[in-house]
Design an enzyme around this catalytic site. Structure first.
Site, PDB file in Angstrom:
ATOM      1  N   THR A   1       1.031  -8.448  -6.620  1.00 32.82           N
ATOM      2  CA  THR A   1       0.760  -8.334  -8.153  1.00 32.82           C
ATOM      3  C   THR A   1       2.190  -7.364  -8.617  1.00 32.82           C
ATOM      4  O   THR A   1       2.852  -6.576  -7.925  1.00 32.82           O
ATOM      5  CB  THR A   1      -0.093  -7.413  -8.571  1.00 32.82           C
ATOM      6  OG1 THR A   1      -0.506  -6.434  -7.820  1.00 32.82           O
ATOM      7  CG2 THR A   1      -1.417  -8.305  -8.376  1.00 32.82           C
TER       8      THR A   1
ATOM      9  N   GLY B   1       1.331 -16.492  -7.173  1.00 32.46           N
ATOM     10  CA  GLY B   1       1.501 -15.637  -8.143  1.00 32.46           C
ATOM     11  C   GLY B   1       1.402 -16.869  -9.377  1.00 32.46           C
ATOM     12  O   GLY B   1       2.360 -17.336  -9.806  1.00 32.46           O
TER      13      GLY B   1
ATOM     14  N   THR C   1      -6.086 -15.549  -9.075  1.00 30.36           N
ATOM     15  CA  THR C   1      -6.620 -15.307 -10.437  1.00 30.36           C
ATOM     16  C   THR C   1      -7.284 -16.549 -10.839  1.00 30.36           C
ATOM     17  O   THR C   1      -8.360 -16.496 -11.676  1.00 30.36           O
ATOM     18  CB  THR C   1      -5.611 -14.756 -11.380  1.00 30.36           C
ATOM     19  OG1 THR C   1      -4.826 -13.695 -10.805  1.00 30.36           O
ATOM     20  CG2 THR C   1      -6.266 -14.491 -12.857  1.00 30.36           C
TER      21      THR C   1
ATOM     22  N   GLY D   1      -1.739 -13.586 -12.481  1.00 30.31           N
ATOM     23  CA  GLY D   1      -2.113 -14.803 -13.411  1.00 30.31           C
ATOM     24  C   GLY D   1      -0.727 -15.595 -13.883  1.00 30.31           C
ATOM     25  O   GLY D   1       0.230 -15.204 -13.300  1.00 30.31           O
TER      26      GLY D   1
ATOM     27  N   CYS E   1       0.899  -1.178   0.022  1.00 33.60           N
ATOM     28  CA  CYS E   1      -0.068   0.117  -0.188  1.00 33.60           C
ATOM     29  C   CYS E   1       1.070   1.135   0.144  1.00 33.60           C
ATOM     30  O   CYS E   1       2.005   1.354   0.477  1.00 33.60           O
ATOM     31  CB  CYS E   1      -0.951   0.216   1.191  1.00 33.60           C
ATOM     32  SG  CYS E   1      -2.107  -1.357   1.381  1.00 33.60           S
TER      33      CYS E   1
END
Length: 301
Positions: A193, A243, A266, A217, A130
């Site tokens: 990510t 991941g 994902t 993904g 963040c």
């Protein structure tokens, strides 16, 4: 059956399969498709001290072998979770882990403190990707000092299992991992990510309202496996790998690289039953290789 149970600090999981925050809602959304009681645990969407509206639309776009998202941690705040969501999901017989986010260190600590009183919340996962508003937007997790500061504050506020989720957008993931380990983290999870961007060439503008977003993904898996391997060699605490895990074979790859448990993200959007298939594959893999306990394969490349 092989023994699939693993330990993350004082947290005992019936199997190594967890769900990644932000891809599984509050768990109950997936109850029509899978038996949540069979999961090692499920990590609910990012929870902040106060309600957040998230970013403007569009905030998700498909990319080759993956997706970009810029949802922006939309949620109704920790008190809403405690009063309205927690009573509906606390009965599941798998570990309930809350992902905690914040823009200030004090927000992280206060959110963790409020969650500590919940009997069924035996662990939290702290998202240090963040932006730190006091440092001009630089993510807490991109420096050892920032990562350590958040971990120290949350450690003082939360006595149960503390998992810190690491950002891959750094020069040395191992250094960040060692910094949070030194401040009391019981485990690290990685990777979050990777920063990416996608452009609509006909309209000549970015696909996302925020221009950039987080790539997840299958496309990120080789990067994630490499970082898990590096981190597992650098710290003594358990590593949780995530991941781009799309199937059981991918999950085993992370464990061979050094992960004690894995998170599936994902892939849940593609196949809501994928977690059950991964658990089944793990058992079949152990039987096929004459492995009685899945812990035997961790970090054995």
């Amino acid at each position: 059956m092989a023994n699939l149970s693993v330990n993350i600090g004082n947290l005992k999981l019936k199997n190594p399969v967890l769900t990644a925050s932000g891809t599984f809602g509050y768990g109950e959304e997936f109850s029509p498709f899978i038996d949540l009681n069979k999961l090692g645990g499920y990590i609910i969407k990012g929870t902040t001290l106060n309600a957040r509206e998230g970013n403007d639309y569009p905030r998700m776009v498909e990319t080759p072998s993956g997706m970009l998202n810029a949802v922006g941690l939309q949620n109704k705040g920790v008190d809403y979770f405690i009063e309205n969501i927690y009573p509906r999901i606390k009965h599941y017989d798998s570990e309930l882990i809350v992902n905690v986010s914040g823009a200030k260190i004090e927000d992280y600590a206060e959110t963790a403190h409020r969650l500590a009183s919940l009997d069924k919340v035996n662990a939290i996962e702290v998202n240090i990707s963040c932006p730190n508003v006091k440092e001009g937007g630089m993510a807490f997790g991109t420096t050892t000092t920032g990562a350590a500061a958040v971990t120290k504050a949350v450690r003082e506020a939360f006595p149960k299992t503390l998992i810190v989720k690491l950002s891959p957008n750094v020069t040395s993931i191992a250094d960040i991992a060692k910094a949070v380990e030194a401040e009391g983290a019981d485990s690290v999870s990685l990777i979050n990510t990777i920063m990416g961007m996608s452009i609509d060439v006909e309209r000549r503008r970015p696909h996302l309202s925020t221009i950039t977003g987080g790539l997840s993904g299958a496309a990120v898996r080789p990067v994630a496996v490499r970082m898990v391997w590096q981190t597992a060699k650098a710290v003594k605490i358990p590593v949780i790998g995530l991941g781009g895990i799309m199937n059981g074979r991918d999950a085993i790859e992370f464990m061979l690289a050094g992960a004690t448990a894995v998170e599936i993200g994902t892939a849940n959007f593609i196949d809501p039953t994928v977690t059950m298939k991964v658990i089944e594959f793990m058992n079949e893999y152990c039987i096929r290789h004459n492995i009685k306990d899945i812990n035997e394969i961790i970090g054995t490349i």
